[in-house]
Motif scaffolding. Structure first.
Motif, short mmCIF file in Angstrom:
data_model
loop_
_atom_site.label_atom_id
_atom_site.label_comp_id
_atom_site.label_asym_id
_atom_site.label_seq_id
_atom_site.Cartn_x
_atom_site.Cartn_y
_atom_site.Cartn_z
N ASP A 457 17.57 36.28 -5.15
CA ASP A 457 16.67 36.84 -6.15
C ASP A 457 15.87 35.75 -6.86
OD1 ASP A 457 17.67 39.65 -5.97
OD2 ASP A 457 19.52 38.72 -6.68
N VAL A 458 16.45 34.56 -6.95
CA VAL A 458 15.81 33.44 -7.64
C VAL A 458 16.02 32.17 -6.84
CG1 VAL A 458 15.76 32.01 -9.72
CG2 VAL A 458 16.16 34.46 -9.92
N VAL A 459 14.96 31.38 -6.70
CA VAL A 459 15.06 30.02 -6.18
C VAL A 459 14.53 29.11 -7.27
CG1 VAL A 459 14.32 28.38 -4.44
CG2 VAL A 459 14.78 30.74 -3.78
N SER A 460 15.32 28.09 -7.62
CA SER A 460 14.93 27.16 -8.69
C SER A 460 14.90 25.74 -8.13
CB SER A 460 15.93 27.24 -9.85
OG SER A 460 15.67 26.25 -10.82
N ILE A 461 13.86 24.99 -8.49
CA ILE A 461 13.80 23.57 -8.12
C ILE A 461 13.26 22.81 -9.32
CG2 ILE A 461 11.59 23.96 -6.92
CD1 ILE A 461 12.39 21.49 -5.15
N GLN A 462 14.14 22.13 -10.03
CA GLN A 462 13.79 21.50 -11.30
C GLN A 462 13.60 20.00 -11.12
OE1 GLN A 462 13.12 23.35 -13.88
NE2 GLN A 462 13.87 25.28 -13.00
N PHE A 463 12.43 19.52 -11.54
CA PHE A 463 12.07 18.11 -11.50
C PHE A 463 12.26 17.51 -10.11
CE2 PHE A 463 13.40 19.01 -15.89
CZ PHE A 463 12.26 18.63 -16.56
N ALA A 464 11.86 18.24 -9.08
CA ALA A 464 12.06 17.72 -7.72
C ALA A 464 11.03 18.20 -6.71
CB ALA A 464 13.46 18.08 -7.22
N ILE A 465 10.19 19.17 -7.05
CA ILE A 465 9.27 19.70 -6.06
C ILE A 465 8.27 18.63 -5.61
CG2 ILE A 465 7.48 20.59 -7.62
CD1 ILE A 465 7.46 23.14 -5.84
N HIS A 466 8.09 17.60 -6.43
CA HIS A 466 7.17 16.52 -6.05
C HIS A 466 7.66 15.75 -4.83
CE1 HIS A 466 9.51 15.58 -9.78
NE2 HIS A 466 10.06 14.68 -8.97
N TYR A 467 8.96 15.79 -4.55
CA TYR A 467 9.48 15.11 -3.36
C TYR A 467 9.08 15.84 -2.07
CZ TYR A 467 12.45 12.53 -6.63
OH TYR A 467 12.91 11.75 -7.65
N MET A 468 8.58 17.05 -2.20
CA MET A 468 8.16 17.83 -1.03
C MET A 468 6.72 17.54 -0.63
SD MET A 468 10.93 19.43 -0.61
CE MET A 468 11.78 18.12 -1.46
N MET A 469 6.00 16.73 -1.42
CA MET A 469 4.56 16.60 -1.25
C MET A 469 4.14 15.32 -0.53
SD MET A 469 3.44 19.40 -2.59
CE MET A 469 1.72 19.13 -2.94
N SER A 470 5.05 14.66 0.16
CA SER A 470 4.69 13.42 0.84
C SER A 470 3.78 13.68 2.04
CB SER A 470 5.94 12.67 1.29
OG SER A 470 6.75 13.48 2.12
N THR A 471 3.94 14.83 2.70
CA THR A 471 3.06 15.22 3.80
C THR A 471 2.81 16.72 3.73
OG1 THR A 471 4.83 15.72 5.40
CG2 THR A 471 4.05 13.43 5.29
N ARG A 472 1.74 17.16 4.35
CA ARG A 472 1.44 18.59 4.39
C ARG A 472 2.50 19.36 5.17
NH1 ARG A 472 -4.25 20.20 6.82
NH2 ARG A 472 -3.28 19.25 8.66
N LYS A 473 2.97 18.75 6.28
CA LYS A 473 4.00 19.40 7.10
C LYS A 473 5.27 19.64 6.27
CE LYS A 473 5.23 18.33 11.51
NZ LYS A 473 5.76 17.46 12.60
N ARG A 474 5.66 18.64 5.53
CA ARG A 474 6.87 18.73 4.72
C ARG A 474 6.72 19.80 3.63
NH1 ARG A 474 11.34 15.61 3.65
NH2 ARG A 474 11.94 15.34 1.47
#
Length: 744
Positions: A457-474
């Motif tokens: 029902d909920v997905v939370s990602i606190q102070f970490a979503i920026h680690y997903m932005m190194s590449t478009r694929k990632r």
């Protein structure tokens, strides 16, 4: 328009910028200028009515006056002309003044009436700041009744549409455009025509509507801080909801902020935790694993941090986000024996040491399932120990899994080519004795403890979503995975660095951002540094990255997910003190990647998610600052020790908090994105081929390739130091055990 007779639809805070901030620049440039919350004062509480805008959403909870324009300005006349249709007209009002009104309502009505009277007397309209939908407003007194001062006409329109209309080719448009080149109308001096020192552009003093803010936590300013007289958190533990059957939200300081990276004070790092070998293939993930797994900070030293109250404020934002959640998922209602709003199924990404567990357990809807994922193996062991301590609150149902969120896929097939879910190191409360006190044992489990059909029902990602932005694929893999795991109607919430503020600060550094190609070769060690909080926070960029940032703005117009928008790396550092070993050194010193909100919005839309808000932490607070409207959030400021002894936080901490933003998405449909080919990233330990080659789960004559994989897994589980001390027979037994699991 007459004074409204129908019932009001929405309640709003009516805010006004301080005098030194008003009238600076043209209309459209002023609309783009960031608002400093420290310069805002609440003038009144006003109401809008059913005639207000409804698409793409209702009017903002806060109506903020940022300047004034003369009514005779050609641009104003054009924007407000009914035949143009540029602005939607509606009404805002307060209660008419009557002797029978309570004193609070009398003061509220009087203050708004003074504001409207001043507009009429000086023949100006007030400019309202842009909302999250890109709309701005113009406020003017009622035209049909010159004696009406308890209501006003409000015109709301899309900023870009209005700008385009004003800058048209006809002569009237040219005149209006020329008018916009002049600065906005400046307010008069500090006294009115009768020399009464109650000018409406001054922050309110004691009494009147200013009393609406009495008892509130106000952002720090140069003046004296208010004294709230709070003696203990227990003073603020009344129920936070109108529904008295719901438990009170009263988070303790122990749950203040997982950013604190708190470790269990009685546990020391094992050799395996501190092992420097590469566990994750992605460089950023491996670096984060090593950094956070080796962090040894405790609650005992947290109070020594120079950023203590900022961390508590960050935790307050997270706690408020969580407590406001009420996802409406059909899958949740269909669970057997469930009626109304069932307990939530929570997937906590980048859960760290489990600092948010307490926030989830006190939610009014409770939890039926909790799964925490993180890249740091050492942190997850602390999280597992913490979960043991609140086993009953978790209903004995908590799982922690080691995963790199941009590469690993829990609970789903990693690609259409695969026939089996990826094995991930996992630990579960259900798999051990309630009296277990040893080191939590993480074992390879297919899907990381999440079944192929399970949803949340909920997905939370606190102070970490920026680690997903190194590449478009990632980034695409992350959002696609979240979408597949999230039920329609469910929410994704996140906190991260606010790219808008970072870029604003970069532009204010005075760097030559043209980077002429014929200039001298750039110094490889040179950095462009954004600082905040007196240097306690530093964001360091290489010059070539800054160049890419501004180039990516143009690329984004052509393609919102252009490859150049990703990989905008910086190094983020928070320095809490001088002694890292005691827990007050550099709390964070890691590479991260800029996360523009429009890019997140496009990624989310591609994955079937819709953005509900993207608010700077200061905006997030301002929307919840009224204790009458948000009593639980107001009490939590005290319960979570956000406030210092002066009833505020330091100006340095407040400045750093403006670098963050809070984001919320809702899943509205299934994803239609197609992931880029993943064939070049097949893991060496993938065992799909082995399962195709053999039906015999006990085949001891497996190829050498799979024997090596089994040996690597056995070595990883027992740890390098212990492995080296084993006899040959013991090693063989462990390898054969893993080989059987691979072949099974």
């Amino acid at each position: 328009m007459p004074y409204p007779v129908e019932s009001p639809a929405i309640k709003h805070d009516f805010l006004v910028l301080s005098e030194d901030e008003l009238g600076d620049g043209s209309l459209f440039s002023s609309l783009e200028r960031p608002i400093d919350p420290q310069k805002l004062s609440k003038r009144a509480t006003v109401y809008s009515y059913p005639d207000g805008p409804k698409f793409p959403g209702p009017m903002c909870r806060s109506l903020t006056v940022i300047g004034f324009l003369e009514t005779s300005n050609p641009m104003v006349e054009k924007l407000l002309h009914p035949s143009r249709g540029a602005m939607q007209q509606c009404t805002i009002a307060v209660k008419r003044f009557q002797p029978s009104l309570p004193d609070r309502d009398k003061a509220n009505s009087t203050n708004f009436a003074k504001f409207v009277t001043k507009l009429r007397r000086t023949d100006v309209v007030a400019v309202l700041s842009k909302d999250k939908y890109g709309r701005f407003g113009l406020l003017r007194p009622m035209q049909d009744d010159e004696d009406e001062k308890f209501a006003a006409e409000c015109f709301v329109g899309d900023t870009e549409n209005a700008k385009g209309m004003v800058q048209g080719n006809d002569k009237a448009s040219a005149d209006a455009a020329a008018a916009d080149e002049t600065e906005m109308w400046q307010p008069p001096g500090s006294t009115d025509d009768n020399n009464n020192n109650d000018n409406l552009w001054q922050p309110p003093g004691g009494g009147g509507a200013a009393d609406d803010s009495a008892g509130l936590w106000m952002p720090p300013s140069a003046g004296d801080q208010p004294d709230f007289g709070a003696t203990s958190a227990s003073d603020f533990t009344t129920n936070n909801n109108a529904d008295k059957e719901q438990p009170a939200w009263n988070p303790s300081n122990n749950d203040a902020d997982d950013d604190a990276n708190t470790t269990h004070p009685d546990k020391k790092r094992s050799a395996e935790d501190m092992e420097s070998s590469i566990f994750h293939k992605d460089t950023g993930a491996a670096t984060a694993d090593k950094f956070y797994s080796g962090l040894t900070r405790t609650l005992d030293t947290r109070s020594e941090s120079r950023l203590y109250h900022m961390r508590s404020f960050n935790g307050w934002v997270k706690a408020t986000q969580i407590q406001e959640l009420n996802p409406q998922t059909q899958g949740g209602r269909k669970r057997k024996g469930v009626s109304g709003n069932p307990p939530m199924r929570v997937l906590d990404l980048a859960c760290g040491k489990g600092g948010d567990l307490g926030k989830w357990t006190i939610h009014s809807r409770k939890m039926s399932r909790y799964v925490g994922l993180d890249v740091a193996r050492g942190s997850l062991k602390d999280a597992a120990i913490r979960a043991r301590g609140i086993r009953n609150k978790l209903d004995n149902n908590a799982t922690f899994t080691v995963a790199d969120l941009g590469a690993d896929v829990p609970g789903r097939l990693k690609s259409h080519k695969r026939k089996h879910m990826q094995p991930l190191l996992s630990w579960s409360l259900q798999d051990e004795s309630p009296h277990e006190t040893g080191t939590p044992e993480f074992k390879p489990v297919r899907g990381g403890g999440v079944s192929l059909t399970e949803k949340f029902d909920v997905v939370s990602i606190q102070f970490a979503i920026h680690y997903m932005m190194s590449t478009r694929k990632r980034a695409r893999r992350f959002f696609r995975t979240v979408s597949e795991l999230l039920e329609i109607g469910g929410n994704l919430i996140a906190t991260t660095i606010d790219a808008r503020i970072v870029i604003e600060r970069l532009m204010g550094l005075g760097e030559d951002l043209r980077f002429d190609s014929d200039s001298e070769e750039e110094d490889p060690d040179r950095e462009i540094v954004v600082t905040a909080g007196g240097g306690a926070c530093r964001i360091r960029f290489k010059p070539d990255i800054v160049k890419r940032i501004f180039q990516s703005m143009a690329a984004k117009k052509e393609d919102p997910l252009h490859e150049d928008i990703f990989g905008l790396e910086y190094t983020f550092t928070l320095k809490e003190g001088s002694d890292h070993a005691s827990g007050v050194g550099e709390a964070v010193d890691l590479p991260e990647w800029l996360t523009p909100i429009p890019v997140l919005k496009s990624l989310a839309e591609e994955a079937g998610l819709e953005m509900e808000y993207g608010l700077n932490f200061h905006e997030f607070y301002l929307g919840r600052m009224d204790p009458q409207e948000n009593p639980a959030a107001h009490r939590a400021l005290y319960n979570m020790k956000v406030l210092n002894k002066e009833g505020s936080i330091s100006s340095e901490e407040w400045e750093i908090s403006r670098l963050y933003c809070a984001i919320k998405f809702r899943k509205v449909r299934e994803a239609h994105s197609v992931l880029e080919d993943d064939s070049d990233e097949e893991e060496e330990d993938d065992d799909d081929a082995a399962e195709e080659e053999s039906e015999d789960a006990t085949d001891t004559k497996a190829s050498q390739q799979f024997y090596i994989k089994a040996m690597m897994k056995a070595k990883m589980i027992v740890g390098k130091d212990q492995w080296d001390s084993l006899s040959g027979d013991d090693k063989k037994k462990l390898v054969n055990t893993q080989l059987k699991k691979l072949m099974a």
